[in-house]
Every structure is written in structure tokens, then in C-alpha cells.
Scaffold this active site. Structure first.
Site, PDB file in Angstrom:
ATOM      1  N   GLN A   1       0.824  -1.210   0.000  1.00 34.43           N
ATOM      2  CA  GLN A   1       0.000   0.000   0.000  1.00 34.43           C
ATOM      3  C   GLN A   1       0.853   1.252   0.000  1.00 34.43           C
ATOM      4  O   GLN A   1       2.052   1.222   0.287  1.00 34.43           O
ATOM      5  CB  GLN A   1      -0.933   0.006   1.205  1.00 34.43           C
TER       6      GLN A   1
ATOM      7  N   HIS B   1       0.071   5.755   0.825  1.00 33.58           N
ATOM      8  CA  HIS B   1      -0.889   6.711   1.350  1.00 33.58           C
ATOM      9  C   HIS B   1      -0.718   8.050   0.641  1.00 33.58           C
ATOM     10  O   HIS B   1       0.389   8.414   0.238  1.00 33.58           O
ATOM     11  CB  HIS B   1      -0.704   6.882   2.852  1.00 33.58           C
TER      12      HIS B   1
ATOM     13  N   ARG C   1      -4.153   0.426  -2.218  1.00 31.47           N
ATOM     14  CA  ARG C   1      -3.522  -0.893  -2.171  1.00 31.47           C
ATOM     15  C   ARG C   1      -2.910  -1.267  -3.511  1.00 31.47           C
ATOM     16  O   ARG C   1      -3.406  -0.885  -4.567  1.00 31.47           O
ATOM     17  CB  ARG C   1      -4.542  -1.932  -1.727  1.00 31.47           C
TER      18      ARG C   1
END
Length: 382
Positions: A87, A89, A264
Site C-alpha cells: 500500500q 498513502h 492498495r
């Protein structure tokens, strides 16, 4: 004031059945126990001793103690027995734009295909509590990745071709793997599970482990592009916006900005939006961002991170104890022994066993920590 905090472990499938129980000195539940959240995040706020959730307590009483706003951070104990999803962010600006876009589109905030569940960024820091903590973090140097891919033979030719040349784009490669390159990714995985290499033995062993857990997942090939990191106890790993990462195995203290925005990139049955991931991805290769704490006073170490949302201290008092100056509301969690914490202004006292936590209100100014053991203290950054 010292406000005791408690929460139940979250039972994500990747969680360990033993690490949190061993830390806390209790019988294992028999279920995966992945994370314990200490904070006021509405996704799973901690509970105070009087039964109120921490977000409710702050709304009711926080102003009088200098905790008038939601906490800018979320503290967790994290226990991984197997890989979390790959993942990244978003930055603050990307989160604000994406949240507004999905709100305007009318996507429910709890929808499985919702990406931006709030308008905040989510930089994060993990510190190893187990003897070792394994993770993937950041993209490996391209020359090293080309050497790894060369060990895979003809089955990896389409990937090798996309990594050639000075203008090779890791963002483009990852976007291809997670969309149109799924069939080629399966060929690369098949080659990786039978390949041998002295230089990349650990990476190929990981590929075999991931293939057993996530058969044919293109994220396995994404993992082959990333740095494999083994933290020793007390070492930290800082993950800023846009940096690909995945925790693999171990027990740690995790501290992050208060957000639930996750894009993801594989190793998960959850929603993967390849185009959106690529749009926030930092494709710059480099060394993993490992942090060794800096001693700021006897028995007090600070993990320096370049964000204002949070800071993390590790405190191990000697026989005379140690005083810790705090600016703003803090959360202290014990990770070893049975240290006692005394608030400097109110003189409230709490003795903490491993896994126990307290909120230290902003009007206290600090703590005095005595006894044997270790605590980690989360507080706003500056």
C-alpha cells in the site's frame, strides 16, 4: 489527568495468534489479533474507564484539560503473522482532493470501493518490539532490481524489457502489473518460485511464501521491486506519503496521522485501484527509510520524523526514574516491565503493565516515569 485507555484487538486475517497475548502475559484467544488502537479515531476509538469512547470523552471534557480537538495521531500495537497488503498513502493535498471527489460522487464512506475515507494524509512510523520485524519499504535501486529479474530467466522477459533503459518508469511498471500485466505477472511468479540466487535468496524465499498465501497475485511481482527490510528491536521505519510498503512479520508500535486512507497494490482481496495508486506513488528508488532513535535525555529516545502530526518517544527509566517533558496531549503505552507514570501537574499516578495505555492531558506538562520497564509515548510533533 491520566485517563486509562483500553481497546479490543482487531481480528484481521494477517494478525498473530500469540504476539499480543505474549506481550500482555495472558492466554491467547485462539483468533488472529492484529492491532490494538489507542486514540480517538472514529473507526475504533479507545474506551475510557467510565465506559465512554475517547472521542466522546474529548468532546465532553477535553477542553478543560487542553484536549479540545481530535488527536492528530493514532497509536497502535501491531502484530503481524503474515503479510499485510502492499500500500501507499496520499499526501494531504491528494487526500483532500480525493475525498472531495468521492464525496461529490456519492460513494458511501464505508463502501468497499471507497478509497478516500477522510481528508487527511497518513504518514506512519513502525518501531520493532519483537527481536526482528520484517517489512517491504520503498523501491529498490533499479540496477539491483535488474540483477534480480535477470535471475528469473525467460519467464520474466516482459518485465525485464520494461525495466530497461535510463528512462524506465517504475510507476508505469507497477501500473501495468496491477492492470494489463496480470498474465505476465503470473509468468514472473512461476519463474521466481523456482529461481535461485545467492544475492537475492531472501527476496526469492519471500516470493515463494507470498505465492503460497496469495496465488498468482500481481502484488508478488510488485514486492520483487521493493526493498526487503529487517528491523532489529528498537529500530523504526518511517513511511511518508507515496512510499510503497507492506509489513510482513513481527510485533511493533505503530504511530500515524489520524487517517484511514489506503491505496492498495496487491496481496489483498480488497479493492485495488491501480490508476489511483500510481497517481500518488513516489517512484523514486532508494534505501528504505530506517530510523535509529536519538537520545535526548538519559533514558529517553526520540524518533525524528519530518511531520508535524506526531512524534514518538521511547522511555526506559533507570533506578532514579526519568522526567519526560510533553507538549500537547500524549498517549503512553507500556511494552515491558511495570513502569509507573506520574503526571507532573496533577500528580495522578498509574502503574502500567505491557499493553496498558493512558492519555496524558495537555495541561500536565509531562510525566515522571519510575520502575523497571519501557513505555512509548506518542505526542504531537512540531
Amino acid at each position: 489527568m491520566l485517563i486509562p485507555l483500553a481497546n479490543d484487538p482487531r481480528d484481521y486475517a494477517w494478525g498473530s495468534t500469540s504476539l499480543l497475548a505474549d506481550l500482555e502475559g495472558r492466554e491467547a484467544s485462539g483468533r488472529p489479533e492484529a492491532e490494538v488502537w489507542f486514540g480517538d479515531h472514529p473507526g475504533d476509538p479507545s474506551e475510557t474507564a467510565d465506559g465512554r469512547t475517547l472521542d466522546r470523552w474529548i468532546a465532553d471534557e477535553g477542553a478543560a484539560s487542553g484536549v479540545g480537538e481530535p488527536l492528530p495521531y493514532l497509536l497502535k500495537l501491531l502484530a503481524a503473522a503474515s503479510a499485510l497488503s502492499i500500500q501507499a498513502h496520499p499526501s494531504k493535498a491528494q487526500a483532500e482532493e480525493g475525498f472531495a471527489r468521492e464525496e461529490a460522487a456519492g460513494i458511501p464512506r464505508d463502501a468497499p470501493d471507497r478509497t478516500y475515507r477522510d481528508a487527511n494524509h497518513k504518514p506512519e512510523l513502525i518501531v520493532a518490539l519483537s527481536d526482528t520485524f520484517r517489512a517491504l519499504a520503498g523501491l529498490r535501486d533499479l540496477d539491483a532490481t535488474r540483477r534480480l529479474v535477470a535471475t528469473l530467466g525467460p519467464g520474466a522477459a516482459p518485465l525485464a524489457d520494461r525495466l530497461k533503459g535510463a528512462d524506465a518508469s517504475l510507476s508505469a511498471v507497477i501500473g501495468w502489473l496491477l492492470s494489463d500485466g496480470a498474465a505476465a505477472a503470473r509468468d514472473v511468479i512461476a519463474a521466481a518460485v523456482t529461481a535461485e540466487s545467492d544475492e537475492f535468496a531472501a527476496e526469492l524465499a519471500l516470493a515463494r511464501t507470498l505465492e503460497a498465501a496469495f496465488p498468482g497475485d500481481p502484488g508478488i511481482v510488485v514486492a520483487l521491486l521493493m526493498n526487503l527490510v529487517t528491523l532489529q528491536r528498537g529500530e523504526g521505519l518511517f513511511v511518508p506519503a507515496g512510499v510503497l510498503h507492506a509489513y510482513l512479520e513481527g510485533l511493533g508500535v505503530e504511530l500515524m496521522a489520524a487517517s484511514d486512507n489506503v491505496l492498495r497494490g496487491g496481496l489483498t482481496p480488497k479493492h485495488v485501484d491501480a490508476a489511483e495508486l500510481v497517481s500518488v506513488l513516489d517512484p523514486t528508488p532508494g534505501l528504505p527509510p530506517v530510523i535509529v532513535p536519538r537520545e535526548i535525555a538519559a533514558g529517553v529516545r526520540r524518533y525524528d520524523v519530518p511531520v508535524a502530526d506526531f512524534a514518538l518517544l521511547a522511555v526506559s527509566p533507570d533506578e532514579d526514574g526519568v522526567e519526560v517533558v510533553l507538549e500537547g496531549p500524549a498517549i503512553a503505552v507500556a511494552t515491558a516491565g511495570s513502569p509507573a507514570v506520574r503526571a507532573l501537574a496533577s500528580e495522578d499516578v498509574a502503574t502500567l503493565s505491557p499493553g496498558a495505555a493512558v492519555l496524558v492531558t495537555a495541561n500536565e506538562g509531562g510525566l515522571r516515569v519510575t520502575g523497571e520497564g519501557e513505555i512509548f509515548v506518542a505526542l504531537p510533533g512540531h
